[in-house]
Write an enzyme that holds these catalytic residues in place. Structure first.
Site, PDB file in Angstrom:
ATOM      1  N   CYS A 129       0.812  -1.224   0.000  1.00  0.00           N
ATOM      2  CA  CYS A 129       0.000   0.000   0.000  1.00  0.00           C
ATOM      3  C   CYS A 129       0.847   1.277   0.000  1.00  0.00           C
ATOM      4  O   CYS A 129       0.338   2.364  -0.258  1.00  0.00           O
ATOM      5  CB  CYS A 129      -0.934   0.002   1.199  1.00  0.00           C
ATOM      6  SG  CYS A 129      -1.998  -1.442   1.261  1.00  0.00           S
ATOM      7  N   HIS A 173      -3.205   7.067   3.064  1.00  0.00           N
ATOM      8  CA  HIS A 173      -3.635   5.806   2.457  1.00  0.00           C
ATOM      9  C   HIS A 173      -5.025   5.485   2.997  1.00  0.00           C
ATOM     10  O   HIS A 173      -5.260   5.515   4.196  1.00  0.00           O
ATOM     11  CB  HIS A 173      -2.632   4.701   2.806  1.00  0.00           C
ATOM     12  CG  HIS A 173      -3.123   3.339   2.454  1.00  0.00           C
ATOM     13  ND1 HIS A 173      -3.672   3.046   1.221  1.00  0.00           N
ATOM     14  CD2 HIS A 173      -3.188   2.181   3.178  1.00  0.00           C
ATOM     15  CE1 HIS A 173      -4.029   1.778   1.203  1.00  0.00           C
ATOM     16  NE2 HIS A 173      -3.753   1.234   2.370  1.00  0.00           N
ATOM     17  N   ASN A 199     -10.126  -0.136   0.621  1.00  0.00           N
ATOM     18  CA  ASN A 199      -8.662  -0.035   0.551  1.00  0.00           C
ATOM     19  C   ASN A 199      -8.203  -0.566  -0.810  1.00  0.00           C
ATOM     20  O   ASN A 199      -8.278  -1.762  -1.058  1.00  0.00           O
ATOM     21  CB  ASN A 199      -8.063  -0.859   1.698  1.00  0.00           C
ATOM     22  CG  ASN A 199      -6.542  -0.864   1.699  1.00  0.00           C
ATOM     23  OD1 ASN A 199      -5.908  -0.436   0.732  1.00  0.00           O
ATOM     24  ND2 ASN A 199      -5.970  -1.340   2.777  1.00  0.00           N
TER      25      ASN A 199
END
Lengths: 319, 73
Positions: free
Chosen positions: A110, A245, A275
């Site tokens: 990520c 994020h 996500n």
């Protein structure tokens, strides 16, 4: 000199799955998911390949930058992996765009987009007259266990890209890595060598220690933001936007509280996409760029954390 | 003293000032899931300016109190 972001692009698969859709086959509910994550829906690659969405985001970014693929000097593709182990996704994007430059994938989970910006910055240090495409894409729907309600509900698929050119927008950037397989891992599929067939392998789906990742993530946002603004010679209060994020609303709320920053400083898009791993930050960046939210001088911090464990943060002054 | 502070933090977290809490109260009884527990433990760590291991053995408020007492001893 560092670089300037001269164009952005993004793409999401057409299929949207709401929490209610997931509750049809998982023992979960809309209210449970929203109260623990802030996520309401996510996009899933069904009709599209990973290359399809990566390519759409790349084309959008090149159009936004008003440059042709042949002008690119480098393509960096932060991703956990494309449709094939090899060729790399970056090479397939290069082929489809009709570009001719060196191209490679970069796996920092990520944190990949910020890792990609840092690698690009090093190329600009070598030669300031470059055009680099950073195209971050992940299809987490292919990597999570859709029978595990604790993790499957958290993720979605997407792609986000930025074209970098000469300039001085990047004011500070930093990366970290602390190797840790326990907190978050996705095992490889088992091969078919005859001598390994009796070995038990974990299923090739995402495994995550949620509480450990939560603690790591909140601490990472706090320490990375504090140190990266210091390196940029500014204060947290000087930032106009923080793009974290987009993993989980509760993580971002936990970090904001500890940093004593108002939540409206943080750009939140976790509700509609979940996500999306490496794509989450450039997806938001593209939306704000296209809505002309950024003006010359706007100060933006990006802060990412993910498997590895990796983190990355930077301060960008829009030009 | 540690217990009193932990109970105060817990009551504020749940926004229930008359919540009954003892050393034997489990997170489950207090309707705290793993996400709530980690948020609560982080608040408790900050209040005592220390950190404790969260290795899945935390079941009761007493478990947290014991680890905090060890950490600050």
């Amino acid at each position: 000199m560092s670089f300037a972001i001269i164009g952005t692009g993004s793409a999401l698969p057409k299929t949207i799955q709401t929490n209610e859709d997931l509750a049809q086959f998982l023992d979960t509910s809309h209210d449970w998911i929203v109260s623990r994550t802030g996520i309401e829906a996510r996009h899933i690659c069904v009709a599209e390949s990973i290359l399809d969405i990566a390519l759409e985001a790349s084309v959008n970014a090149l159009e936004n930058a008003q440059i042709k693929p042949a002008e690119l000097d480098l393509i960096i593709c932060p991703t956990l992996g494309g449709d094939t182990v090899t060729p790399s996704l970056a090479c397939l994007i290069q082929e489809q765009l009709g570009a001719t430059c060196p191209s490679f994938d970069l796996n920092a989970a990520c944190s990949g987009f910020v890792y990609g910006l840092d690698v690009a910055d090093a190329y600009f240090a070598r030669n300031n007259d470059m055009k680099i495409l950073v195209i971050a894409v992940d299809a987490m729907s292919k990597l999570v266990d859709w029978q595990d309600r604790a993790t499957a509900v958290l993720f979605g698929d997407g792609a986000g890209a930025a074209v970098l050119g000469s300039g001085n927008s990047l004011k500070a950037i930093q990366l970290t890595a602390v190797g840790n397989q326990h907190a978050l891992s996705i095992p490889w599929p088992k091969g078919n060598h005859p001598l390994t067939q009796n070995q038990s392998n974990p299923a090739p789906y995402l495994l995550m220690d949620g509480p450990e990742v939560y603690r790591f993530a909140v601490a990472a946002i706090c320490s990375d933001l504090r140190s990266v603004v210091k390196a940029a010679g500014i204060e947290l209060s000087d930032l106009d936007y923080i793009i974290p994020h987009q993993a989980n609303l509760r993580i971002i709320e936990g970090a904001a509280k500890r940093l004593k920053l108002p939540m409206d400083k943080f750009v939140l898009r976790v509700n509609g996409c979940g996500n999306t791993s490496a794509a989450s930050i450039p997806l938001v960046l593209d939306e704000l760029n296209r809505s002309k939210t950024f003006k010359p001088g706007t100060r933006i911090a990006l802060t990412a954390f993910g498997g590895g464990l990796t983190t990355g943060a930077c301060v960008i002054e829009w030009t | 003293m540690v217990l009193e502070k932990v109970v105060e933090i817990l009551r504020n977290y749940k926004d229930e000032q008359d919540l009954e809490v003892t050393m034997a109260s489990t997170f489950e009884e207090l309707e705290l899931d793993s996400l709530d527990t980690v948020e609560l433990v982080m608040e408790i760590e900050e209040a005592f300016d220390t950190s404790i291991e969260m290795d899945g053995e935390l079941q009761t408020i007493g478990d947290v109190v014991t680890l905090i007492e060890k950490a600050i001893a």
